[in-house]
Each structure stands twice: as C-alpha cells, then as structure tokens.
Design an enzyme around this catalytic site. Structure first.
Site, PDB file in Angstrom:
ATOM      1  CE  LYS A 113      -3.592   2.626   0.202  1.00 13.03           C
ATOM      2  NZ  LYS A 113      -3.848   3.437   1.353  1.00 13.03           N
ATOM      3  CD  GLU A 140      -2.778   8.159  -3.402  1.00 16.44           C
ATOM      4  OE1 GLU A 140      -3.327   7.048  -3.349  1.00 16.44           O
ATOM      5  OE2 GLU A 140      -2.711   8.919  -2.420  1.00 16.44           O
TER       6      GLU A 140
HETATM    7  O1  LIG Z   1      -4.173   6.020   1.339  1.00 18.66           O
HETATM    8  C1  LIG Z   1      -4.559   6.973   0.734  1.00 18.66           C
HETATM    9  C2  LIG Z   1      -5.067   6.912  -0.647  1.00 18.66           C
HETATM   10  O2  LIG Z   1      -4.749   5.715  -1.267  1.00 18.66           O
HETATM   11  C3  LIG Z   1      -4.486   8.284   1.439  1.00 18.66           C
HETATM   12  O3  LIG Z   1      -5.662   8.982   1.274  1.00 18.66           O
HETATM   13  C4  LIG Z   1      -3.337   9.019   0.927  1.00 18.66           C
HETATM   14  O4  LIG Z   1      -2.198   8.228   1.018  1.00 18.66           O
HETATM   15  C5  LIG Z   1      -3.116  10.273   1.641  1.00 18.66           C
HETATM   16  O5  LIG Z   1      -1.742  10.405   1.829  1.00 18.66           O
HETATM   17  P1  LIG Z   1      -1.077  11.814   1.886  1.00 18.66           P
HETATM   18  O6  LIG Z   1      -1.828  12.534   2.982  1.00 18.66           O
HETATM   19  O7  LIG Z   1       0.332  11.546   2.260  1.00 18.66           O
HETATM   20  O8  LIG Z   1      -1.263  12.441   0.547  1.00 18.66           O
END
Ligand SMILES: O=C(CO)[C@H](O)[C@H](O)COP(=O)(O)O
Length: 291
Positions: free
Chosen positions: A164, A171
């Site tokens: 993840k 992402e």
């Molecule tokens: O797990 C998530 C989506 O898949 C979280 O919403 C995301 O990782 C948020 O992370 P960050 O605050 O570091 O942008």
C-alpha cells in the site's frame, strides 16, 4: 461472519456499512458515542463470540499502537487483529510479535478506495500467515470491488502495508504529473480551455485514469482552482516510500520529486532560492529581488 470494527471515521464508517450490506454482523466502536455501537472497547470484545476477528481502522502511529496494546489485554488465544490503517509497514512485525505473546494472530491490510469505497469497493493489499488471512477472507470479499481484481495476499506480515505504501508513492507521482501538465497548459497562450483538454483525455488516451477523472471533477467544481491555496500536506507514506528506496538502493526520482514538491508548497518564500539568488549576484553580479 461476525467482525469487531474499531474506528468509524471517513473510512471505517463506510466500511462498516459495506460489510453489513454483504450480510455480515459488524459491531463498531468509535470514541464518538454518536456513531459507536458500543460504549467501550471492552464491551465490543465482550459482545463478539470467540474466536474473534477485530479490525482496527484508526490513524497510523500512536492511535494504532494504543489500540493494539489494549486489544492485547482484552483478546485471547485464537483471536485475530487486522490493522487496516495506513500504518508504516515496519510497525507490523512489532504488532504481530506483541500479539503473538498471547496467541493472538495479526494481519496487515492496506486499504485503498477513500470516500468512494462504499459504492466502488476497497482495493485490499494483505500481509500475514495463510491461516490468519483465510479467517478474515469473508470480510475481504465483502470489501473488495466486484471485478476480478482489487484483492491480493501479498506475502507475510508487513507485505500488505508495504504494498500500500508503494501504491501511495505511485499515487504521489501520478498526481504530481497531472498537476505539472495542468499548470503548463494554463500557462500557454494557445490553449483556451484547459479543463476541456483534461476532459478529452478521459477516453482513448494512454494517460486516462481514475485520478484524471477526479482532476476533471475538481476542475468542474472550480475551473482554475482559484478557491484553493497551493499547499499540500502529506501523512507519511511518501516519506516511508523514499526511505525504503534508500534502504534498497532503488532509484525513485519521480516519487521523491513529488514528495519534495509538497514540501516546496509549504514555503511562501524559499530560503534556498535566496541563497541561489545571493550566489548568482556574488559571482556574476546578476540582479536580485529585494524585500
Ligand atoms: O491512502 C490513501 C489513498 O490511497 C491516502 O488517502 C493518501 O495516502 C493520503 O496520503 P497523503 O496525505 O500523504 O497524501
């Protein structure tokens, strides 16, 4: 099957609903009594028939640690704890070892789906021993999207959160790429409707994706994002991804740059650019802008 679910916020509340819709019995606990089914963790544990499965869905770090500590005292031999939060994967082995002292199993589950998960399902990346993962499988089946994919038993304890974490690193970099492309389009005199360019990319292009669809949603709300400040927080996953890359000597230039771009977003006046300006002025007499 019966499940205890701790943490009924944005993620946990919708997950309770999706698991119930699949016909399972969920008893939820949250510190907020207005949304909780029981008054305490003890009451939650007492209401579950053994052997119990308890899913923890609270913020990573101190909140998860204190919940695991409490569960270690309340649960018994043969029960299983699932950590579905965004915990750092290195915490998993520690939690598994602590719980194993009392015969309690541990499964880590990376959960992706955000606020859309209730309707679309949650992608699940799971780590743990086969027999523990098998016991929780009916809940994973209830949560996962309806299609062929969206669930993986990725390996031993820690593998779920590690997978993840890498997902979230990707992402970061994908969001950064869309954001950079959007800014460049906005800067170009020749492009008169940037939002429609983004919309057109949603079908047939190499870069179509759900993040692109969400970017179009955001531009439909606020065409030039004028109501937002250019400031992006992070909650740790990008940093852990970069740290893991350093441990393995794996080059991650795109993900690292996207993390650092967020740090830049928090500075109104870049200290390092003051030094660049000062040095250009020192060696070449180049003009500087003064306050
Ligand atoms: O797990 C998530 C989506 O898949 C979280 O919403 C995301 O990782 C948020 O992370 P960050 O605050 O570091 O942008």
């Amino acid at each position: 099957m019966q499940l205890g679910l701790i943490g009924l916020g944005k993620m946990g509340g919708n997950m309770r609903e999706r698991i119930r819709r699949a016909g399972h019995d969920v008893i939820g606990y949250d510190r907020n009594p207005e949304i909780s089914d029981v008054a305490s963790l003890k009451e939650l544990v007492d209401k579950l028939e053994g052997p119990r499965v308890v899913w923890v869905m609270v913020p990573a770090g101190a909140a998860t640690q204190s919940t695991v500590d409490e569960l270690k005292e309340l649960l018994s031999d043969g029960d299983i704890v699932v950590d579905g939060g965004n915990s750092r994967w290195t915490d998993d082995e520690k939690h598994a070892t602590e719980l194993a002292e009392r015969g309690i199993g541990f499964v880590d589950a990376g959960v992706s789906g955000g606020v859309w998960g209730l309707e679309n399902g949650y992608a699940l990346m799971v780590g743990g021993a086969d027999e523990h993962v098998a016991r929780v499988k009916p809940v994973f089946d209830a949560l996962k999207p309806e299609g062929e994919y969206g669930y993986v038993h990725a390996g031993k304890v820690g593998a779920g959160h590690f997978s993840k974490m890498v997902h979230n690193g990707i992402e970061y970099a994908m969001m950064q790429a869309y954001a950079e492309g959007w800014e460049l389009l906005e800067a170009a005199d020749s492009v008169t409707d940037v939002r429609e360019v983004f919309r057109s990319w949603q079908e047939g292009t190499v870069i179509r994706s759900w993040l692109l669809d969400l970017a179009v949603n955001a531009l439909d709300d606020d065409e030039h994002l004028e109501r937002l400040r250019g400031f992006a927080q992070d909650s740790g996953e990008g940093r852990w991804t970069v740290e893991a890359a350093i441990d393995h000597a794996v080059p991650l230039p795109a993900i690292t740059a996207s993390l650092f771009a967020r740090f830049s977003s928090r500075q109104d006046d870049s200290p390092q650019m003051k030094m660049i300006a000062a040095l250009r002025n020192q060696f070449g007499g180049h003009a500087v802008e003064k306050k």
